[in-house]
Design a protein around this motif. Structure first.
Motif, PDB file in Angstrom:
ATOM      1  N   PHE A 157       0.796  -1.224   0.000  1.00  0.00           N
ATOM      2  CA  PHE A 157       0.000   0.000   0.000  1.00  0.00           C
ATOM      3  C   PHE A 157       0.833   1.281   0.000  1.00  0.00           C
ATOM      4  O   PHE A 157       0.476   2.248  -0.686  1.00  0.00           O
ATOM      5  N   PRO A 158       1.940   1.373   0.746  1.00  0.00           N
ATOM      6  CA  PRO A 158       2.735   2.617   0.707  1.00  0.00           C
ATOM      7  C   PRO A 158       3.191   2.997  -0.699  1.00  0.00           C
ATOM      8  O   PRO A 158       3.415   4.174  -0.978  1.00  0.00           O
ATOM      9  N   CYS A 159       3.319   2.015  -1.593  1.00  0.00           N
ATOM     10  CA  CYS A 159       3.796   2.296  -2.953  1.00  0.00           C
ATOM     11  C   CYS A 159       2.788   3.056  -3.789  1.00  0.00           C
ATOM     12  O   CYS A 159       3.139   3.567  -4.861  1.00  0.00           O
ATOM     13  N   ILE A 160       1.546   3.146  -3.329  1.00  0.00           N
ATOM     14  CA  ILE A 160       0.539   3.849  -4.111  1.00  0.00           C
ATOM     15  C   ILE A 160       0.929   5.306  -4.331  1.00  0.00           C
ATOM     16  O   ILE A 160       0.581   5.918  -5.343  1.00  0.00           O
ATOM     17  N   ARG A 161       1.699   5.865  -3.404  1.00  0.00           N
ATOM     18  CA  ARG A 161       2.131   7.258  -3.552  1.00  0.00           C
ATOM     19  C   ARG A 161       2.975   7.452  -4.810  1.00  0.00           C
ATOM     20  O   ARG A 161       3.017   8.540  -5.372  1.00  0.00           O
ATOM     21  N   SER A 162       3.643   6.385  -5.236  1.00  0.00           N
ATOM     22  CA  SER A 162       4.488   6.480  -6.432  1.00  0.00           C
ATOM     23  C   SER A 162       3.662   6.616  -7.702  1.00  0.00           C
ATOM     24  O   SER A 162       4.201   6.976  -8.754  1.00  0.00           O
TER      25      SER A 162
END
Length: 536
Positions: A157-162
């Motif tokens: 989920f943290p990768c969604i910012r990318s």
């Protein structure tokens, strides 16, 4: 052969600038768009062949090939095979990505406009996610992305910012883990996309689909002045009183469609308590309705108070799981909804007994003159009385000339006979728009009288359903009543043909009578010119 060109301005014989409808590049793009409409396999093969044909074809073909992705796999697999491997349905890296690898990646990443990772056929290793989270260039990873549907596992989920860009207009967020409450992380993601609105010149976020949001994230969404569509799964814990106070002021100011799902009524009641919104479309899904008798009426009153009366056009309230509750939905529950004067659709389907009556149906008919679809469906029960008579049904049709689809249970006893009445029902009234009807668990004995009545008052009716398969598990008499309604459906079609023939015969008779009366009138007035001495 000589061809002569001329025009009013006296220009030389050449192709006029106004006659040139499109340039070579426009014509080429039109050609590629046509190829893009082909069947998927043929489309991909043709676009790939065109991309390899020449330099002028390469760009448009690659743009269309990479325009929409259902997963990240294609972007990874376009890199050197020494970098990655697919091992037992898991995509993983075998070495560190080099600058050359990233250079290849950047040949394609700017072409992706839509990434919907809903159907991932294999798992992406955590190391791959970590690498994509830290590229050697400034984020976002796909700079021209406008639509993102995120169904990746929790650890990713943290990768969604990318992937969040300032061009993003549609965002859908889901996780593999039910009950996960998305709070500050989602709020920061929405903040990233909200910069679009602050710039005010570029596109902006208009559609969001997510679930399990914290109060802070809901408040952040409520302040997005560009947001037009919100698909929201409310957490089982109701929002706080402080959040309700903050939602009083200009919340969801541009919202056109609101689709809310919740396990029980309490969080919905809290969510709508202080809202003042003006959506055209409101869909509500309640998983369980097992509260006391006053809970659902209270929620409908909340909805009536929260939504602008002249704005709401389509309302659906549905629950799909039978909580084995004995709670009955009384007719008075629907009265607050009559305030929505522009309502075009009401779909009310619950797993509770619904007690609709003539007075309430007539009140609805008078309140909603623009109504197009009406479905009120409760729990199938052998003991449920059918309180809506044909008088109320016809009154509904008379007050709602635009009605095309209806789904209610009726009392057919007034026309439930084995013969066709010689009297024309309701002084020849015939509704011109109704095309589909679902009469639920309405019980009838004879198909003939019912079919004759229906064909008279609704001559445009094409589809009739009664005792559909949902009744199969509830009623022992399913086969008997289902067969009778199928017979009604067949008879209505036949009667409609007969009525059409009758109208055709009457029109022919009118023409013959007109001709005969014309001849008699001509003779009476002294000839074909009517006795006026006209000479043609």
């Amino acid at each position: 052969m000589e061809t002569e060109y001329s025009n009013n301005s006296g220009t030389a014989p050449s192709l006029l600038a106004s006659a040139r409808t499109m340039s070579i590049s426009e014509l080429r793009w039109k050609f590629f768009q046509l190829v893009n409409l082909w069947e998927p396999d043929a489309r991909k093969k043709t676009l790939l062949a065109l991309a390899l044909t020449c330099e002028s074809f390469s760009g448009p073909a690659l743009d269309l090939l990479w325009q929409e992705l259902d997963e990240l796999g294609p972007l990874i697999r376009c890199l050197p095979s020494s970098l990655w491997k697919l091992d037992e349905q898991e995509l993983e890296f075998q070495r560190v990505m080099t600058f050359d690898d990233w250079s290849i990646f950047c040949k394609y990443n700017h072409r992706v406009r839509s990434l919907h990772m809903k159907y991932m056929i294999y798992r992406v290793d955590n190391e791959v996610w970590g690498t994509l989270y830290c590229p050697p260039f400034s984020l976002p990873l796909l700079p021209n992305l406008t639509s993102l549907a995120w169904y990746a596992p929790r650890e990713a989920f943290p990768c969604i910012r990318s992937f969040v860009t300032q061009k993003l207009t549609t965002l859908k967020i889901n996780t593999y883990y039910p009950g996960l409450k998305l709070g500050p992380s989602v709020q920061s993601i929405l903040s990233a996309s909200r910069r679009i609105y602050r710039v005010a010149v570029r596109s902006h976020l208009i559609s969001v689909r997510t679930g399990g949001l914290s109060d802070a994230a809901i408040l952040h969404l409520s302040n997005l002045h560009s947001l037009r569509e919100l698909y929201l799964e409310l957490h089982s814990t109701p929002i706080t009183a402080d959040t309700q106070k903050l939602l009083q002021h200009h919340a969801f100011s541009a919202l056109h469609k609101l689709d809310v799902t919740c396990d029980t009524l309490a969080p919905l009641d809290a969510f709508f308590k202080t809202l003042s919104i003006a959506p055209k479309i409101l869909f509500i899904m309640i998983v369980f309705i097992d509260e006391d008798d006053s809970a659902l009426p209270a929620l409908i009153s909340r909805i009536s108070n929260a939504c602008a009366y002249n704005a709401l056009e389509r309302l659906r309230i549905v629950n799909n799981i039978d909580a084995e509750s004995d709670t009955s939905i009384r007719a008075a529950v629907f009265q607050p909804l009559c305030a929505f004067c522009n309502l075009r659709e009401l779909y009310f389907g619950v797993e509770n007994d619904v007690q609709l009556d003539d007075a309430t149906l007539l009140q609805m008919a008078k309140a909603w003159p623009l109504l197009e679809e009406l479905v009120i469906r409760g729990k199938y029960s052998a003991s449920s009385p059918h309180n809506v008579t044909l008088n109320a049904f016809v009154s509904l049709l008379q007050h709602c000339p635009c009605l095309t689809s209806i789904g209610i249970t009726l009392d057919w006893s007034a026309v439930d006979r084995c013969y066709i009445s010689p009297r024309i029902p309701y002084q020849g009234f015939a509704h011109k728009a109704l095309s589909h009807a679902d009469f639920g668990s309405s019980r009838i004995r004879y198909a003939t009288g019912v079919a004759a009545f229906i064909s008279a008052i609704a001559p445009k009716l094409e589809g009739i359903v009664g005792w559909d398969y949902d009744c199969h598990c509830v009623f022992e008499e399913y086969d008997k009543y289902s067969a009778r309604w199928k017979a009604v459906h067949r008879m209505v079609k036949a009667f409609r043909k007969v009525r059409e023939q009758e109208r055709g015969m009457l029109s022919v008779e009118d023409v013959v009578v007109s001709d005969v009366s014309g001849e008699e009138e001509s003779e009476e007035y002294g000839g074909s010119d009517g006795g006026y001495g006209l000479d043609f």
